[in-house]
Design an enzyme around this catalytic site. Structure first.
Site, PDB file in Angstrom:
ATOM      1  N   ASP A 294     105.503  71.610 -43.619  1.00  0.00           N
ATOM      2  CA  ASP A 294     106.112  71.865 -42.313  1.00  0.00           C
ATOM      3  C   ASP A 294     106.115  70.616 -41.445  1.00  0.00           C
ATOM      4  O   ASP A 294     105.096  69.922 -41.337  1.00  0.00           O
ATOM      5  CB  ASP A 294     105.306  72.976 -41.622  1.00  0.00           C
ATOM      6  CG  ASP A 294     105.845  73.305 -40.248  1.00  0.00           C
ATOM      7  OD1 ASP A 294     106.977  73.809 -40.170  1.00  0.00           O
ATOM      8  OD2 ASP A 294     105.145  73.041 -39.248  1.00  0.00           O
ATOM      9  N   GLU A 336     109.960  69.852 -45.281  1.00  0.00           N
ATOM     10  CA  GLU A 336     110.771  70.360 -44.178  1.00  0.00           C
ATOM     11  C   GLU A 336     110.939  69.205 -43.200  1.00  0.00           C
ATOM     12  O   GLU A 336     110.130  68.992 -42.314  1.00  0.00           O
ATOM     13  CB  GLU A 336     110.115  71.561 -43.488  1.00  0.00           C
ATOM     14  CG  GLU A 336     111.056  72.243 -42.509  1.00  0.00           C
ATOM     15  CD  GLU A 336     110.675  72.099 -41.035  1.00  0.00           C
ATOM     16  OE1 GLU A 336     111.512  72.408 -40.173  1.00  0.00           O
ATOM     17  OE2 GLU A 336     109.547  71.659 -40.725  1.00  0.00           O
TER      18      GLU A 336
HETATM   19  C1  GLC Z   1     108.927  73.681 -38.171  1.00  0.00           C
HETATM   20  C2  GLC Z   1     109.167  75.169 -38.151  1.00  0.00           C
HETATM   21  C3  GLC Z   1     109.326  75.650 -36.744  1.00  0.00           C
HETATM   22  C4  GLC Z   1     108.080  75.326 -35.982  1.00  0.00           C
HETATM   23  C5  GLC Z   1     107.712  73.848 -36.115  1.00  0.00           C
HETATM   24  C6  GLC Z   1     106.322  73.596 -35.665  1.00  0.00           C
HETATM   25  O1  GLC Z   1     110.000  72.975 -37.699  1.00  0.00           O
HETATM   26  O2  GLC Z   1     110.295  75.468 -38.943  1.00  0.00           O
HETATM   27  O3  GLC Z   1     109.581  77.024 -36.685  1.00  0.00           O
HETATM   28  O4  GLC Z   1     108.289  75.620 -34.635  1.00  0.00           O
HETATM   29  O5  GLC Z   1     107.778  73.386 -37.442  1.00  0.00           O
HETATM   30  O6  GLC Z   1     105.385  74.017 -36.635  1.00  0.00           O
END
Ligand code: GLC
Length: 670
Positions: A294, A336
């Protein structure tokens, strides 16, 4: 030979570079294991040791840190279940399993997937998932978060326990096992940029423990925070402005890129690296097969930069990946990183990191370009932007998707826009207005998320079906007072369904793992309850995080002519068509090609079995693509079938391929 096997014990094949004392410590940890197990571990260390040490160069003493974390790896390896050791061997024999065309993904919140709302109940979804061809299931954050608000679970208070309303760690272990028996691999989030301010490390820091204070970026006054702010962007300008939060107990400003309760970890501290490495291996031992890293772009901070995509991020990923390959080679990393094309490709490995970092990464640009094409009925910008994507390693795969739990940020590059004579800012504004329904003639009913007046950015929330026009079309149906009104409404519904399926056809056809966002398969419109609940009222991303209603799924299946029924059948059909097409193996790159008609988007996939030409009509009016033009791409149209339905394509008298309203066509040789 019997004599040899019985009496000769071969020395374990450790790499020469592994210091003798480290070797002794690791051997002590492995002592309870059978010899073949210890040998396998040593062989893997020999294979990945150099990558591990090279990945740790951001730290003062890489070999010492490598030896330290290798002990953690040995312990995790020792504790790994027999079934998972077997899985490791199986995946080592089929390292391309996630690249195969028969892999479809699905993502949703465990508590929103079933009526019971527990982890154990998720296993009951098996048939629905199998009908959709799902082999990969991403369950949204389910480790113990802080009490709400917790950013949908992205503020983790304990990485080693499961949210109590969902079940226990044993339930997670049970679920991954059950699903694996059905051919489904579980993906979990690893929130590694930040922890909740209630996490034990943050609590210790607040109580004055110096060791844990160094797990975070804490500053006594505004001097450094102000200096950093000069080049930082804002993720949540609306509900969490600024990137630092004053904490009374800490008597300091703590770095909080996201919400004020999400404290960024100081990855320049080797202790943080070791902690997260251990957590990764712990999760792998619960049978998790894919870890979603993430917000990985934000890990490393450097003054004078946006503190995203710094080179150290890739080095640390390489080190974590090497450790995972030593301990649990079945584990796959998914980055991500919602960043531009030139940056995102680094997460799949470029240059020295080729093949050594994440295996999967989200194709955010594709998602944005699909919505952009649908609104503008024009493929030129997408063709240009996707066409200049750098090459990614053939061992990796994109995660392709139309919607996810997050908002859509209009990541349209100014240079890309200029190249096709479009003004970037103007186009982004157009897309925001289009999808919030403000633009005249828009079919969409999205919501504006995090309007930033400083940059003009307006991100968009909303379910795929609502953004594709179904909500508005159904309103028309309800309001229709005469035959003509009813007919108009019916064709608006048809168009919305076709648009949604066209978007998903691109997602399934592009190559990589296409991931269904839960609810999209039954054209779910969204959930208005978010505005009433105090924990979610400030965050309209909850509008597109609906509950999956088992009855709605059953009704859609029973009524194939209804809008949800058509979407469900269409998505099942896409999965079936995909699974038989070697062209869609992710090792083959997608090429985007400009068609003579800019209202048709074209993707070509050249596999040794022959080319595949995908044509997508971006409009509600019929289009044609000249046969001679397709032939130049390597496919004589009269010798092809449309793999989406198994029939020859419809050809007009002059040999052009005919495309009806929003029709996708996947041409291959039969
Ligand atoms: C990523 C997630 C998002 C979250 C962020 C902080 O971008 O997809 O939903 O707010 O990380 O963890």
């Amino acid at each position: 030979r019997v004599w040899l096997a019985d009496t000769v014990t071969l020395a374990l094949p450790w790499p020469a570079a592994l210091p003798a004392d480290a070797r002794a410590r690791v051997e002590a940890v492995l002592a309870p294991l059978a010899e073949h197990r210890r040998r396998t571990f040593a062989l893997r260390v020999a294979r990945w040791w150099d990558d591990l040490v090279a990945g740790l160069t951001p730290y003062p003493d890489p070999p010492a840190l490598a030896a330290r974390v290798l002990e953690l790896a040995a312990a995790a390896y020792r504790d790994r279940g027999e079934d998972l050791h077997l899985l490791d061997e199986r995946r080592s024999l089929e390292p391309d399993w996630f690249q195969r065309p028969d892999v479809v993904g699905y993502a949703g919140y465990a508590e929103r997937l079933t009526e019971e709302g527990t982890l154990a109940a998720v296993a009951g979804l098996g048939d629905h998932l199998s009908d959709l061809g799902v082999r990969y299931l991403h369950l949204m954050p389910l480790l113990q978060p802080r009490p709400a608000p917790n950013d949908g679970g992205y503020a983790v208070a304990d990485y080693r326990s499961v949210r109590s309303d969902l079940g226990t760690m044993e339930d997670l272990r049970g679920l991954t096992t059950t699903l694996r028996e059905r051919g489904i691999s579980v993906c979990l989030d690893l929130v590694l940029n930040h922890v909740a301010r209630e996490h034990a490390w943050a609590r210790a820091a607040r109580e004055g423990d110096e060791h844990y204070r160094r797990y975070f970026h804490v500053y006594p006054d505004r001097e450094l925070p102000d200096a950093y702010e000069r080049t930082l962007l804002e993720v949540f300008p609306d509900f969490a402005p600024g990137n630092f939060t004053w904490d009374e107990q800490l008597q300091g400003w703590v770095w909080t890129t996201f919400n004020d309760y999400q404290w960024d970890l100081a990855w320049d501290n080797p202790d943080v690296f070791a902690e997260l490495a251990d957590i990764i291996l712990f999760l792998a031992n619960q049978g998790v097969e894919i870890l979603r890293l993430d917000a990985i772009a934000f890990l490393w901070k450097r003054m004078g930069t946006q503190c995203q995509n710094e080179p150290e991020v890739h080095q640390l990923t390489q080190a974590l990946r090497a450790l995972a390959r030593i301990t649990a080679p079945a584990l796959v990393f998914k980055a991500e990183a919602i960043v531009g094309p030139n940056e995102v490709v680094h997460y799949l490995g470029q240059g020295q990191h080729h093949g050594k970092v994440s295996d999967l990464a989200y194709h955010n640009s594709l998602m944005v370009q699909i919505w952009s094409m649908l609104a503008s009925a024009d493929a030129r910008l997408a063709t240009h932007a996707l066409g200049r994507f750098p090459v990614v390693p053939a061992t990796t795969a994109w995660i392709t998707y139309l919607r996810c739990h997050d908002d859509i940020g209009w990541a349209i590059d100014d240079d890309d826009a200029r190249s096709v004579m479009v003004d970037g800012h103007g186009h982004r504004t157009f897309l925001s207005d289009y999808y919030s329904g403000e633009f005249p003639g828009s079919w969409a009913t999205g919501l504006v998320f995090q309007h930033n007046p400083a940059t003009g950015d307006k991100r968009i929330s909303g379910s795929a079906a609502s953004l594709a026009g179904l909500e508005r079309a159904l309103e028309l149906t309800e309001r229709a007072i005469d035959e003509q009104g009813a007919q108009e409404a019916a064709s608006a519904v048809d168009e919305a369904v076709a648009r949604l399926l066209l978007g998903y056809a691109v997602v399934y056809g592009f190559g990589g793992i296409p991931v269904i966002w839960s609810g999209d398969e039954v054209a779910s419109l969204g959930d208005d309850a978010w505005a009433q609940a105090p924990e979610t009222a400030a965050d309209n991303r909850w509008v597109h995080r609906p509950r999956l209603d088992a009855q709605a799924v059953a009704e859609a299946a029973a009524a194939p002519g209804s809008a949800p029924g058509r979407v469900l059948r269409g998505m099942q059909q896409l999965a079936r068509a995909r699974s038989g097409l070697p062209h869609l193996h992710a090792s083959v790159a997608a090429e985007v090609v400009a068609a003579p008609d800019p209202a048709v988007f074209v993707v070509v996939r050249r596999h040794p079995v022959g080319p595949m030409v995908q044509l997508y009509n971006l409009t509600a009016t019929p289009r044609t693509v000249p046969g001679w033009w397709v032939r130049e791409l390597g496919l004589p149209v009269d010798q092809t079938i449309d793999a989406l339905n198994g029939y020859p394509p419809s050809l007009s008298a002059d040999g052009s391929v005919y495309l009806s309203t929003y029709q996708p066509v996947w041409l291959v040789r039969p």
